[in-house]
Write an enzyme that holds these catalytic residues in place. Structure first.
Site, PDB file in Angstrom:
ATOM      1  N   ASP A 173       2.082  -8.678   1.121  1.00 34.81           N
ATOM      2  CA  ASP A 173       1.572  -7.344   1.445  1.00 34.81           C
ATOM      3  C   ASP A 173       2.802  -6.448   1.593  1.00 34.81           C
ATOM      4  O   ASP A 173       3.527  -6.529   2.581  1.00 34.81           O
ATOM      5  CB  ASP A 173       0.750  -7.416   2.742  1.00 34.81           C
ATOM      6  CG  ASP A 173       0.211  -6.051   3.176  1.00 34.81           C
ATOM      7  OD1 ASP A 173       0.706  -5.019   2.684  1.00 34.81           O
ATOM      8  OD2 ASP A 173      -0.697  -6.027   4.034  1.00 34.81           O
ATOM      9  N   LYS A 198      -1.691   4.380   2.119  1.00 37.05           N
ATOM     10  CA  LYS A 198      -0.517   4.692   2.920  1.00 37.05           C
ATOM     11  C   LYS A 198       0.505   5.484   2.089  1.00 37.05           C
ATOM     12  O   LYS A 198       0.213   6.582   1.678  1.00 37.05           O
ATOM     13  CB  LYS A 198       0.057   3.394   3.488  1.00 37.05           C
ATOM     14  CG  LYS A 198      -1.011   2.458   4.108  1.00 37.05           C
ATOM     15  CD  LYS A 198      -1.660   2.995   5.365  1.00 37.05           C
ATOM     16  CE  LYS A 198      -2.878   2.217   5.842  1.00 37.05           C
ATOM     17  NZ  LYS A 198      -2.685   0.805   6.076  1.00 37.05           N
TER      18      LYS A 198
HETATM   19  C1  LIG Z   1      -3.444  -0.309   6.255  1.00 39.60           C
HETATM   20  C2  LIG Z   1      -2.958  -1.661   5.927  1.00 39.60           C
HETATM   21  C3  LIG Z   1      -3.803  -2.591   5.293  1.00 39.60           C
HETATM   22  C4  LIG Z   1      -5.260  -2.316   5.004  1.00 39.60           C
HETATM   23  O1  LIG Z   1      -5.446  -1.313   4.063  1.00 39.60           O
HETATM   24  P1  LIG Z   1      -6.754  -0.339   4.066  1.00 39.60           P
HETATM   25  O2  LIG Z   1      -6.478   0.572   2.922  1.00 39.60           O
HETATM   26  O3  LIG Z   1      -6.805   0.334   5.400  1.00 39.60           O
HETATM   27  O4  LIG Z   1      -7.938  -1.212   3.859  1.00 39.60           O
HETATM   28  C5  LIG Z   1      -3.257  -3.831   4.973  1.00 39.60           C
HETATM   29  N1  LIG Z   1      -1.973  -4.137   5.251  1.00 39.60           N
HETATM   30  C6  LIG Z   1      -1.151  -3.261   5.864  1.00 39.60           C
HETATM   31  C7  LIG Z   1       0.256  -3.670   6.145  1.00 39.60           C
HETATM   32  C8  LIG Z   1      -1.614  -2.007   6.222  1.00 39.60           C
HETATM   33  O5  LIG Z   1      -0.786  -1.158   6.854  1.00 39.60           O
END
Ligand SMILES: *Cc1c(COP(=O)(O)O)cnc(C)c1O
Length: 374
Positions: A173, A198
């Site tokens: 991730d 993000k």
């Molecule tokens: C926000 C986030 C997610 C989840 O993403 P969404 O678009 O809110 O479903 C997963 N991993 C990290 C590190 C995040 O900051």
């Protein structure tokens, strides 16, 4: 930063449209596409759950940004993560960093463990913990680096090397690091995941997710099938909006990081701050590893305040320029007390405050934190 990233972003979705010459990518709202009664569909699209030209344009950009062979866009980062977990089978074992994004932990606990996935949560910033967690049915390692919100650094190269030897897939991730500063596929990872909500979207106006694959493997075919058949896909407009956001990603992230470094340095000297969790600081335990695997340290800054949970909450309440809101990666600075959002069983400390540092004037941000801390 890989110099190609700047060009890919500046041109995102801007290949002139062969039919009209349009430089901005066209937006195709059609849910369905004409096909021949004999079954061929000459444009490659038949139904937008399976593919849509606007989504395909976005997926090409995402694959390029993470230097993978292919990418799949999802309706959220969580939907993207879910497709990876579902591509495993009940009875398979998965290893996850214990301080992973709270939504991913909740998804594994509430949905995938009852479904039959076996999961070990462990601190992957300690290399020895990975070996200890591996079982005969382990199939995949899932990790963030830096982790959200504790900002631990996982040594990705060594994690990938151990995983290779044991024939385990690695999914990273990469939301916090962003494709500007860390490209796990170039280090040997199989899959990279992003919450495009993000930094890539960058304006706090869309929800999206992405998976990028190193190879069009059998596992990837399963993930594509899940995307097509379960349909957690982004709408064409969200794909278009994301491409628009990606165009200015490099100058935004450059400013984000510049501000984050100044804020981390300021907080590190403040008497009310116990510890700053920012991998760019030489005092951070993951600093040396971060320097090796990241070209810069990102713009998320967490810090532990000297004092109680309530005192930490009070600081977030006094902020005026920093908006008290969850999420991250938008142009505006955000502040939050993570434990309040994550709930009582989260491993996040009670006195941790997380900042998503925006692109405002940095002195204004520092003044705001000064008054909030006093
Ligand atoms: C926000 C986030 C997610 C989840 O993403 P969404 O678009 O809110 O479903 C997963 N991993 C990290 C590190 C995040 O900051």
């Amino acid at each position: 930063m890989n110099p190609h990233i700047q060009t890919i972003c500046a041109h995102a979705g801007a290949t002139p449209d062969p039919q009209t010459g349009a430089v901005s990518n066209p937006l195709y709202f059609s849910s369905t596409f004409h096909y021949k009664p004999t079954g061929e569909y000459p444009t490659g699209d038949i139904y937008s759950r399976e593919s849509n030209p606007t989504r395909t344009a976005l997926e090409k950009i995402l694959a390029q940004l993470e230097m993978g062979e292919d990418a799949a866009a999802f309706a959220s980062g969580s939907a993207a993560a879910s497709a990876v977990f579902q591509s495993l089978r009940p009875g398979d074992h998965l290893i996850v960093n214990f301080d992973a994004y709270s939504g991913v932990r909740a998804m594994l606990r509430g949905i995938f463990i009852p479904w039959g996935l076996q999961v070990t949560f462990t601190d992957l910033s300690e290399a020895a913990n990975l070996e200890k967690a591996i079982q005969s049915n382990t199939k995949m390692v899932w990790t963030e680096s830096p982790t959200n919100p504790q900002m631990r650094i996982v040594d990705l190269r060594s994690l990938i090397e151990i995983s290779r030897q044991r024939n385990l897939m690695v999914a990273v991730d990469n939301t916090f690091a962003t494709p500007a500063f860390q490209n796990p596929i170039t280090m040997g990872a199989d899959i990279v995941m992003h919450s495009t909500t993000k930094y890539l979207g960058g304006h706090s106006d869309l929800t999206g997710g992405a998976l990028v694959t190193a190879k069009r493997s059998e596992q990837w075919q399963r993930i594509r099938h899940i995307q097509h058949i379960q349909g957690a896909i982004p709408a064409p407009f969200d794909c278009w909006l994301l491409m628009r956001g990606i165009r200015s990603f490099v100058p935004r992230i450059t400013q984000h990081v510049c501000n984050a470094k100044a804020i981390a340095a300021f907080l590190a000297t403040h008497p009310k701050v116990d510890r700053v969790l920012y991998p760019g600081l030489s005092t951070h335990p993951g600093h040396e590893v971060a320097k090796k695997q990241m070209s810069d340290f990102g713009a998320m800054v967490s810090f532990l305040v000297k004092g109680t949970r309530q005192e930490a909450i009070n600081i977030t309440q006094r902020a005026k320029v920093f908006v008290n809101a969850t999420s991250l990666g938008g142009t505006e600075s955000l502040i939050e007390h993570r434990k309040v959002v994550e709930g009582p069983d989260s491993p996040t400390p009670d006195h941790l405050i997380r900042l998503s540092v925006g692109i405002e004037d940095v002195n204004v941000l520092i003044e705001d934190l000064k008054q909030a801390l006093n």
